[in-house]
Design a protein around this motif. Structure first.
Motif, PDB file in Angstrom:
ATOM      1  N   GLU A  47       0.844  -1.197   0.000  1.00  0.00           N
ATOM      2  CA  GLU A  47       0.000   0.000   0.000  1.00  0.00           C
ATOM      3  C   GLU A  47       0.882   1.251   0.000  1.00  0.00           C
ATOM      4  O   GLU A  47       1.848   1.330   0.762  1.00  0.00           O
ATOM      5  CB  GLU A  47      -0.877  -0.008   1.257  1.00  0.00           C
ATOM      6  N   VAL A  49       1.027   4.820   1.114  1.00  0.00           N
ATOM      7  CA  VAL A  49       0.335   5.694   2.058  1.00  0.00           C
ATOM      8  C   VAL A  49       0.479   7.147   1.628  1.00  0.00           C
ATOM      9  O   VAL A  49      -0.456   7.942   1.746  1.00  0.00           O
ATOM     10  CB  VAL A  49       0.887   5.481   3.487  1.00  0.00           C
ATOM     11  N   SER A  50       1.647   7.511   1.115  1.00  0.00           N
ATOM     12  CA  SER A  50       1.832   8.856   0.568  1.00  0.00           C
ATOM     13  C   SER A  50       2.929   8.822  -0.483  1.00  0.00           C
ATOM     14  O   SER A  50       3.740   7.901  -0.519  1.00  0.00           O
ATOM     15  CB  SER A  50       2.179   9.859   1.669  1.00  0.00           C
ATOM     16  N   LYS A  75      -3.972   2.840  -4.877  1.00  0.00           N
ATOM     17  CA  LYS A  75      -3.484   2.696  -3.498  1.00  0.00           C
ATOM     18  C   LYS A  75      -2.337   1.700  -3.379  1.00  0.00           C
ATOM     19  O   LYS A  75      -1.552   1.787  -2.440  1.00  0.00           O
ATOM     20  CB  LYS A  75      -4.611   2.199  -2.590  1.00  0.00           C
ATOM     21  N   ARG A  92       3.159   0.865   3.159  1.00  0.00           N
ATOM     22  CA  ARG A  92       2.850  -0.074   4.231  1.00  0.00           C
ATOM     23  C   ARG A  92       3.181  -1.468   3.705  1.00  0.00           C
ATOM     24  O   ARG A  92       2.578  -1.921   2.732  1.00  0.00           O
ATOM     25  CB  ARG A  92       1.362   0.023   4.626  1.00  0.00           C
TER      26      ARG A  92
END
Ligand code: FES
Length: 95
Positions: A47, A49-50, A75, A92
């Motif tokens: 994932e 996250v940013s 994502k 992540r």
């Protein structure tokens, strides 16, 4: 230089611009999950996250694999075939 951060451990590292995410994660001291290293198995999906805007664009091949795993490409990215071009990104690790 670019900066990678891996959750949940919050491990971080400065890496060269254009580093593969899987390599950047290893440089942060995280054992990254991966199988084929060839953008085809999906084991390495993580994932984002940013910092999605700082990653290399998805190829059709990557989109196909993410689709097979029911991962939203907005994502999730495959860390073995996506590069951190510049700036920062936070991932992540794990599924
Ligand atoms: S390790 Fe197989 S797709 Fe990334």
């Amino acid at each position: 230089m670019a900066r990678i951060t891996i959750l949940p451990s919050n491990a971080t590292a400065e890496v060269a611009d254009g580093e593969l995410l899987v390599e950047a994660g290893e440089q942060a001291g995280v054992e990254m999950e991966a199988g084929c290293f060839n953008c085809s198995c999906g084991t390495c999906a993580a994932e984002v996250v940013s910092g999605m805007e700082n990653l290399s664009p998805a190829t059709d091949e990557e989109l196909d694999v993410l689709d097979q795993w029911n991962k939203d490409p907005e994502k999730y990215r495959l860390t073995c075939c996506v590069k951190l071009l510049h700036g920062q990104a936070t991932l992540r690790a794990g599924h």
